[in-house]
Design a protein around this motif. Structure first.
Motif, short mmCIF file in Angstrom:
data_model
loop_
_atom_site.label_atom_id
_atom_site.label_comp_id
_atom_site.label_asym_id
_atom_site.label_seq_id
_atom_site.Cartn_x
_atom_site.Cartn_y
_atom_site.Cartn_z
N VAL A 54 0.91 -15.99 1.54
CA VAL A 54 1.35 -14.75 2.17
C VAL A 54 0.14 -13.92 2.59
CG1 VAL A 54 2.57 -12.56 1.80
CG2 VAL A 54 3.59 -14.70 1.00
N TRP A 55 -0.86 -13.83 1.71
CA TRP A 55 -2.08 -13.10 2.06
C TRP A 55 -2.73 -13.70 3.31
CZ3 TRP A 55 -4.24 -8.60 1.16
CH2 TRP A 55 -3.89 -7.87 0.02
N ASP A 56 -2.76 -15.03 3.39
CA ASP A 56 -3.33 -15.69 4.57
C ASP A 56 -2.54 -15.31 5.83
OD1 ASP A 56 -5.26 -16.92 3.01
OD2 ASP A 56 -4.20 -18.85 2.93
N ALA A 57 -1.21 -15.28 5.71
CA ALA A 57 -0.36 -14.91 6.84
C ALA A 57 -0.62 -13.46 7.24
CB ALA A 57 1.11 -15.12 6.49
N ILE A 58 -0.78 -12.58 6.25
CA ILE A 58 -1.07 -11.18 6.53
C ILE A 58 -2.39 -11.04 7.29
CG2 ILE A 58 -1.75 -8.99 5.45
CD1 ILE A 58 0.27 -9.72 3.18
N GLU A 59 -3.40 -11.76 6.84
CA GLU A 59 -4.70 -11.71 7.51
C GLU A 59 -4.59 -12.17 8.96
OE1 GLU A 59 -7.47 -13.83 5.03
OE2 GLU A 59 -7.26 -12.38 3.41
N GLN A 60 -3.81 -13.21 9.21
CA GLN A 60 -3.62 -13.70 10.58
C GLN A 60 -2.83 -12.67 11.40
OE1 GLN A 60 -4.96 -16.53 12.12
NE2 GLN A 60 -4.30 -15.27 13.84
N ILE A 111 0.83 -1.20 0.00
CA ILE A 111 0.00 0.00 0.00
C ILE A 111 0.87 1.26 0.00
CG2 ILE A 111 -1.99 -1.13 1.06
CD1 ILE A 111 -1.13 0.28 3.72
N ASN A 112 2.13 1.10 -0.39
CA ASN A 112 3.08 2.21 -0.49
C ASN A 112 3.34 2.92 0.83
OD1 ASN A 112 3.61 1.86 -3.28
ND2 ASN A 112 1.63 2.80 -3.71
N VAL A 113 3.29 2.17 1.91
CA VAL A 113 3.75 2.63 3.22
C VAL A 113 4.88 1.67 3.58
CG1 VAL A 113 3.14 3.02 5.64
CG2 VAL A 113 1.45 3.44 3.85
N CYS A 114 6.01 1.88 2.97
CA CYS A 114 7.12 0.93 3.03
C CYS A 114 8.09 1.32 4.15
CB CYS A 114 7.83 0.86 1.69
SG CYS A 114 6.71 0.46 0.33
N ARG A 115 7.86 0.72 5.32
CA ARG A 115 8.67 1.03 6.49
C ARG A 115 8.73 -0.24 7.33
NH1 ARG A 115 5.82 5.29 8.06
NH2 ARG A 115 4.35 3.98 9.16
N GLY A 130 9.48 -6.94 12.82
CA GLY A 130 10.07 -7.54 11.63
C GLY A 130 9.15 -7.51 10.43
N LEU A 131 8.10 -6.71 10.52
CA LEU A 131 7.09 -6.62 9.46
C LEU A 131 7.06 -5.21 8.90
CD1 LEU A 131 4.16 -8.46 11.28
CD2 LEU A 131 5.74 -9.45 9.60
N CYS A 132 6.62 -5.10 7.65
CA CYS A 132 6.39 -3.80 7.06
C CYS A 132 5.16 -3.19 7.74
CB CYS A 132 6.15 -3.94 5.56
SG CYS A 132 5.64 -2.39 4.77
N GLY A 160 3.20 -1.09 6.53
CA GLY A 160 2.13 -0.91 5.56
C GLY A 160 1.41 -2.20 5.20
N CYS A 161 2.15 -3.21 4.79
CA CYS A 161 1.51 -4.42 4.26
C CYS A 161 1.61 -5.64 5.17
CB CYS A 161 2.09 -4.76 2.89
SG CYS A 161 3.84 -5.24 2.91
N LEU A 162 2.34 -5.51 6.27
CA LEU A 162 2.51 -6.60 7.24
C LEU A 162 3.25 -7.82 6.68
CD1 LEU A 162 -0.93 -6.51 9.12
CD2 LEU A 162 1.23 -5.40 9.75
N ARG A 163 4.09 -7.59 5.65
CA ARG A 163 4.92 -8.69 5.15
C ARG A 163 6.31 -8.62 5.76
NH1 ARG A 163 4.83 -8.19 -1.24
NH2 ARG A 163 4.76 -5.98 -0.69
N THR A 164 6.98 -9.77 5.80
CA THR A 164 8.38 -9.80 6.21
C THR A 164 9.23 -9.31 5.05
OG1 THR A 164 8.80 -12.04 5.38
CG2 THR A 164 7.94 -11.85 7.65
N ILE A 165 10.47 -8.98 5.32
CA ILE A 165 11.36 -8.53 4.25
C ILE A 165 11.57 -9.64 3.22
CG2 ILE A 165 13.54 -9.13 5.40
CD1 ILE A 165 12.89 -5.90 3.40
N ASP A 166 11.61 -10.89 3.66
CA ASP A 166 11.76 -12.00 2.73
C ASP A 166 10.54 -12.15 1.83
OD1 ASP A 166 14.30 -12.62 3.69
OD2 ASP A 166 13.56 -14.12 5.10
N GLU A 167 9.35 -11.96 2.39
CA GLU A 167 8.12 -12.03 1.58
C GLU A 167 8.09 -10.91 0.55
OE1 GLU A 167 5.25 -14.12 4.96
OE2 GLU A 167 5.32 -11.93 4.80
N ILE A 168 8.52 -9.73 0.96
CA ILE A 168 8.56 -8.60 0.03
C ILE A 168 9.56 -8.86 -1.09
CG2 ILE A 168 9.19 -6.16 -0.21
CD1 ILE A 168 8.16 -5.85 2.75
N ALA A 169 10.75 -9.28 -0.72
CA ALA A 169 11.82 -9.50 -1.71
C ALA A 169 11.48 -10.62 -2.68
CB ALA A 169 13.13 -9.81 -0.99
#
Length: 82
Positions: free
Chosen positions: A59-65, A23-27, A33-35, A37-46
């Protein structure tokens, strides 16, 4: 009713071409250990662009959890402070 019009079905669950959760909130949050903005790990993003649709949906399922866990923690903190 098709998967595209089914209620309560996220875009990530509808099939091919799974959208990015960015969602372009990249921090990156050092504490979680999560972004932020999107609640992904750096490995998921990369790795996102190399994931197949099943991996992207996982990954979407993990984000929802993660989101549910964060909301539950916030609610319990709020209740403890009242």
């Amino acid at each position: 009713m098709t998967a595209d019009t089914a209620p309560n079905v996220s875009a990530a669950q509808r099939g091919a071409n799974v959208p990015s959760p960015c969602i372009n909130v990249c921090r990156m949050n050092a504490a979680t250990g999560l972004c932020d903005g999107c609640l992904r790990t750096i490995d998921e993003i990369a790795s996102w662009s190399s994931f197949d649709d099943d991996a992207k949906r996982a990954v979407w399922d993990a984000i929802e959890q993660r989101h549910a866990d964060i909301m539950a923690k916030q609610n319990s903190t709020r209740e403890a402070n009242t």
